[in-house]
Design a protein around this motif. Structure first.
Motif, short mmCIF file in Angstrom:
data_model
loop_
_atom_site.label_atom_id
_atom_site.label_comp_id
_atom_site.label_asym_id
_atom_site.label_seq_id
_atom_site.Cartn_x
_atom_site.Cartn_y
_atom_site.Cartn_z
N SER A 48 0.83 -1.20 0.00
CA SER A 48 0.00 0.00 0.00
C SER A 48 0.87 1.26 0.00
N TYR A 49 1.94 1.21 0.76
CA TYR A 49 2.87 2.34 0.79
C TYR A 49 3.45 2.58 -0.60
N GLU A 50 3.88 1.53 -1.27
CA GLU A 50 4.45 1.68 -2.60
C GLU A 50 3.44 2.22 -3.59
N SER A 51 2.17 1.87 -3.42
CA SER A 51 1.15 2.39 -4.33
C SER A 51 0.97 3.89 -4.17
N LEU A 52 1.13 4.40 -2.93
CA LEU A 52 1.06 5.85 -2.70
C LEU A 52 2.26 6.55 -3.34
N VAL A 53 3.45 5.96 -3.17
CA VAL A 53 4.66 6.54 -3.77
C VAL A 53 4.53 6.58 -5.29
N GLU A 54 4.02 5.50 -5.85
CA GLU A 54 3.83 5.42 -7.31
C GLU A 54 2.84 6.50 -7.77
N ALA A 55 1.77 6.71 -7.02
CA ALA A 55 0.79 7.74 -7.38
C ALA A 55 1.42 9.13 -7.31
N GLY A 56 2.29 9.36 -6.32
CA GLY A 56 2.98 10.64 -6.21
C GLY A 56 3.88 10.90 -7.39
N ASP A 57 4.62 9.86 -7.81
CA ASP A 57 5.49 10.00 -8.99
C ASP A 57 4.65 10.30 -10.24
N ALA A 58 3.51 9.61 -10.36
CA ALA A 58 2.65 9.82 -11.52
C ALA A 58 2.08 11.24 -11.53
N LEU A 59 1.76 11.78 -10.33
CA LEU A 59 1.24 13.15 -10.26
C LEU A 59 2.31 14.15 -10.67
N THR A 60 3.55 13.91 -10.25
CA THR A 60 4.65 14.79 -10.66
C THR A 60 4.75 14.84 -12.18
N VAL A 61 4.68 13.68 -12.81
CA VAL A 61 4.77 13.61 -14.27
C VAL A 61 3.51 14.24 -14.91
N GLY A 62 2.35 13.94 -14.33
CA GLY A 62 1.10 14.44 -14.89
C GLY A 62 0.98 15.95 -14.85
N LEU A 63 1.59 16.58 -13.83
CA LEU A 63 1.54 18.04 -13.71
C LEU A 63 2.64 18.74 -14.50
N ALA A 64 3.72 17.99 -14.81
CA ALA A 64 4.92 18.62 -15.37
C ALA A 64 4.66 19.33 -16.69
N ASP A 65 3.85 18.75 -17.55
CA ASP A 65 3.67 19.29 -18.90
C ASP A 65 2.39 20.11 -19.05
N VAL A 66 1.68 20.33 -17.96
CA VAL A 66 0.44 21.10 -18.03
C VAL A 66 0.76 22.57 -17.74
N PRO A 67 0.45 23.47 -18.66
CA PRO A 67 0.71 24.89 -18.40
C PRO A 67 -0.11 25.37 -17.21
N GLY B 261 -11.26 19.70 -20.04
CA GLY B 261 -11.09 18.41 -19.38
C GLY B 261 -9.67 18.23 -18.88
N LEU B 262 -9.46 17.17 -18.12
CA LEU B 262 -8.13 16.90 -17.57
C LEU B 262 -7.24 16.29 -18.65
N PRO B 263 -5.99 16.74 -18.76
CA PRO B 263 -5.04 16.07 -19.66
C PRO B 263 -4.89 14.60 -19.25
N THR B 264 -4.69 13.73 -20.22
CA THR B 264 -4.67 12.28 -19.95
C THR B 264 -3.67 11.88 -18.88
N PRO B 265 -2.39 12.35 -18.91
CA PRO B 265 -1.45 11.94 -17.85
C PRO B 265 -1.90 12.36 -16.46
N LEU B 266 -2.52 13.55 -16.34
CA LEU B 266 -3.00 14.01 -15.05
C LEU B 266 -4.19 13.18 -14.59
N ALA B 267 -5.11 12.86 -15.50
CA ALA B 267 -6.26 12.03 -15.16
C ALA B 267 -5.82 10.64 -14.71
N GLU B 268 -4.83 10.07 -15.38
CA GLU B 268 -4.32 8.75 -15.00
C GLU B 268 -3.67 8.79 -13.62
N ALA B 269 -2.94 9.87 -13.34
CA ALA B 269 -2.30 10.00 -12.03
C ALA B 269 -3.35 10.10 -10.92
#
Length: 640
Positions: free
Chosen positions: A271-290, A297-305
């Protein structure tokens, strides 16, 4: 009672406007009809509502927007009022202050806190970096001082801790309401400062609180403030924004990282690793959004995160289970559950992308990003929760925009189905004799976000005519910095720029140095009170419309346009009207004040659609657009 209260004020005099206001508040309390009352500077509106409040059966709640007004009421107005009316009431009225739970030191939290606690302190990246050893050592000393103070204080109120401590230390000594397990399940419930404050509030005649706690109380089902029949909202023009802020939520990679560490002892490794993975995905999902509002609507990487995050938090919550009375550490377990629940709710709210919400991406000065969601409007929330089973009196110096109450009433959720009335009691000041409103109508329409050369030249001429004593209110940091640069280059005056030092220190220097100018941005527009000849010129560089990139204002404006109305007229102009009135209100603070409000934006004179509306919102100063007339007046003031 009002006469006795006024008689106890040094230099207190009978004010017709104050008397009219007190009578109107008393009528509202008796009839149950809600009241909007505009009371200009100098009216003495605090006594105008406090005196009739003492005649109401049961507690009366008074809510303020600023700590300055709250302190004025608690430290000065109420003690003096209680003493003055005691002979008339046959008893001494009581009052209490009620703040959010996190404003009080928490014994349970202190019992579980230390400076080397990894979940919140030593390895906390909030603020942009890991703590170094010396900083952690200082933190440890502050926590120890908090422990000693907690054994001595009667109230546990942070505002009574002198000297204070860093926010990071206070977080380790306080408990947000949502993380509290409740007095019944807490080992320190019997000595809880927050619960003691609520008990004092239940027994008091008048309870002073703030708009943020009032908003939370409404959103949480009205179970925080004591039951009451009359609610007085001072600084009511701020309420809608405070309710909107209370209903706002955000997600950041840092918040996910902290949540994973805080909950690790209560969840399994997967469960801890799943939270860390979600945090990494959020970092990536926010990185390319102006940075800015999300309209398509939400950009696909952000929605997936966000989907990953929702799934991970639900898994962790299932693993933690319920908080039970015999849990070895119910406090930390409840904290873990609250953090995860908030993350899950915010992720779901963003994923829903409701037409009733506004979503956007923020980027701070350090480049850190956040996904934010807030309600498009809070008028419905206020209509449903603010007025039910109590009478509301909303007071401010700025409620009648363009001379009418309709706009503010609508923003506060008042409609044709709700019984309400309004009253403008004016001001005891003779604005037409005490002040001049000067609009530099000859200047070109502002275009850039900075200070134009023409506006800078006009500013220098006005400041030199007076010789300092100038408060400059600017629409952007860039404009304020440019103004400071020009004045320092062209004059020998002391130029104080907001941000160079702590604001209270700058204001003290401004008050004491007649040859000084204080320049700043939005927080100066209503946060500075300098009566007397220390401030005789207020310069406003441009009309304070919301910026096009302000997500909430832009979304609300777009919604009005889509419905066939004018978003600019319905949203942007009222916002500018309130800000402009608050800024111009910095000039005349006492009966013998004199001076000029100079607006370097020609649209206040030339704009046919809204110029007159904005001018009618301001105090009735003597009005001119002639530069030679206003400079001559400033020279006379300067030589007086």
């Amino acid at each position: 009672m009002l006469a006795a209260a006024v008689g106890a004020v040094p230099g207190g005099i009978d004010r017709p406007g104050q008397r009219s206001m007190a009578e109107a508040v008393a009528r509202a309390a008796e009839s149950g009809e809600h009241l909007l009352v505009q009371a200009g500077t100098g009216t003495g509106k605090s006594l105008g509502y406090l005196v009739p409040a003492l005649l109401v059966d049961g507690p009366v709640v008074v809510s303020t927007a600023t700590l300055a007004l709250q302190s004025q009421l608690v430290d000065h107005d109420l003690p003096r009022l209680a003493e003055a009316v005691e002979p008339l009431l046959g008893r001494r009225p009581t009052f209490a202050v009620l703040k959010g739970r996190h404003h009080y030191v928490c014994m349970a939290r202190l019992d579980n806190s230390s400076a080397d606690e990894p979940g919140d302190t030593l390895f906390d990246s909030e603020g942009g970096g890991t703590r170094w050893l010396g900083e952690a050592g200082r933190l440890g000393k502050q926590i120890q001082r908090l422990r000693e103070w907690a054994m001595e204080t009667d109230t546990g109120d942070r505002d009574e801790l002198d000297p204070g401590v860093d926010d990071s230390a206070w977080r380790l000594a306080s408990m947000p309401a949502r993380e509290c397990v409740g007095a019944a399940r807490c080992p320190y419930g019997a000595e809880c400062f927050a619960e003691a404050a609520r008990q004092r509030a239940r027994e008091a005649d008048i309870v002073i609180t703030n708009h943020s706690l009032l908003a939370i109380d409404m959103l949480a089902g009205r179970n925080i403030l004591p039951p009451h029949k009359l609610l007085v909202i001072d600084e009511a023009h701020e309420l809608a924004d405070r309710v909107s802020s209370a209903a706002q939520a955000e997600l950041t990679p840092d918040a996910l990282d902290r949540a994973a560490r805080r909950t690790r002892t209560h969840i399994d490794d997967a469960s801890y690793e799943s939270l860390v993975e979600a945090g990494d995905a959020l970092t990536v999902g926010l990185a390319d959004v102006p940075a800015g509002r999300l309209t398509a609507g939400l950009p696909t990487p952000l929605a997936e995160a966000l989907t990953l995050l929702d799934r991970a938090t639900r898994r962790c919550l299932d693993g933690i289970g319920e908080v039970k009375a015999d849990d070895p550490d119910p406090v930390r377990k409840q904290q873990a559950k609250t953090v995860l629940t908030d993350l899950s709710n915010t992720a779901q709210r963003l994923l829903e992308f409701s037409p009733h919400d506004v979503a956007w991406v923020e980027k701070d000065e350090r480049g850190r990003r956040a996904a934010v969601v807030a309600p498009l409007s809070v008028a419905g929330t206020l209509a449903t929760h603010l007025y039910d089973e109590r009478t509301v009196v909303a007071a401010s110096a700025t409620l009648a925009l363009g001379g009418k109450f309709d706009t503010v009433a609508k923003s506060l959720g008042l409609d044709e189905e709700t019984e309400w009335t309004s009253l403008d009691v004016g001001s005891p000041f003779d604005y037409a004799r005490q002040g001049i409103l000067y609009v530099a109508a000859h200047l070109p329409r502002p275009t850039t976000s900075g200070l134009s050369e023409a506006a800078a030249e006009e500013m220098v001429g006005l400041v030199e005519a007076l010789g300092g004593r100038t408060l400059g209110l600017f629409s952007s940091r860039r404009a304020a910095e440019r103004a400071a640069e020009v004045l320092r280059d062209r004059t020998d005056l002391t130029v104080l720029l907001q941000g160079d030092e702590a604001l209270p220190l700058l204001v003290r220097r401004f008050r004491s140095d007649r040859n000084s100018c204080l320049l700043g941005v939005m927080s100066l527009w209503q946060g500075v009170d300098v009566p007397g000849d220390a401030c005789q010129l207020v310069i406003i560089d441009r009309l304070p419309f919301p910026r096009p990139d302000e997500p909430l204002a832009a979304a609300r404006s777009a919604a009005v346009d889509a419905a066939g109305g004018s978003g600019f007229a319905s949203v942007s102009v009222p916002i500018a009207a309130v800000r402009l009135a608050q800024g111009a209100g910095r000039l005349i603070r006492a009966a013998d004040d004199r001076g000029v409000v100079a607006v370097l934006d020609s649209r206040l004179e030339t704009a046919k659609g809204y110029g007159g509306f904005l001018r009618r919102t301001l105090p009735p100063f003597w009005y001119t657009t002639k530069p030679d007339v206003v400079r001559a007046a400033l020279k006379r003031l300067g030589s007086a």
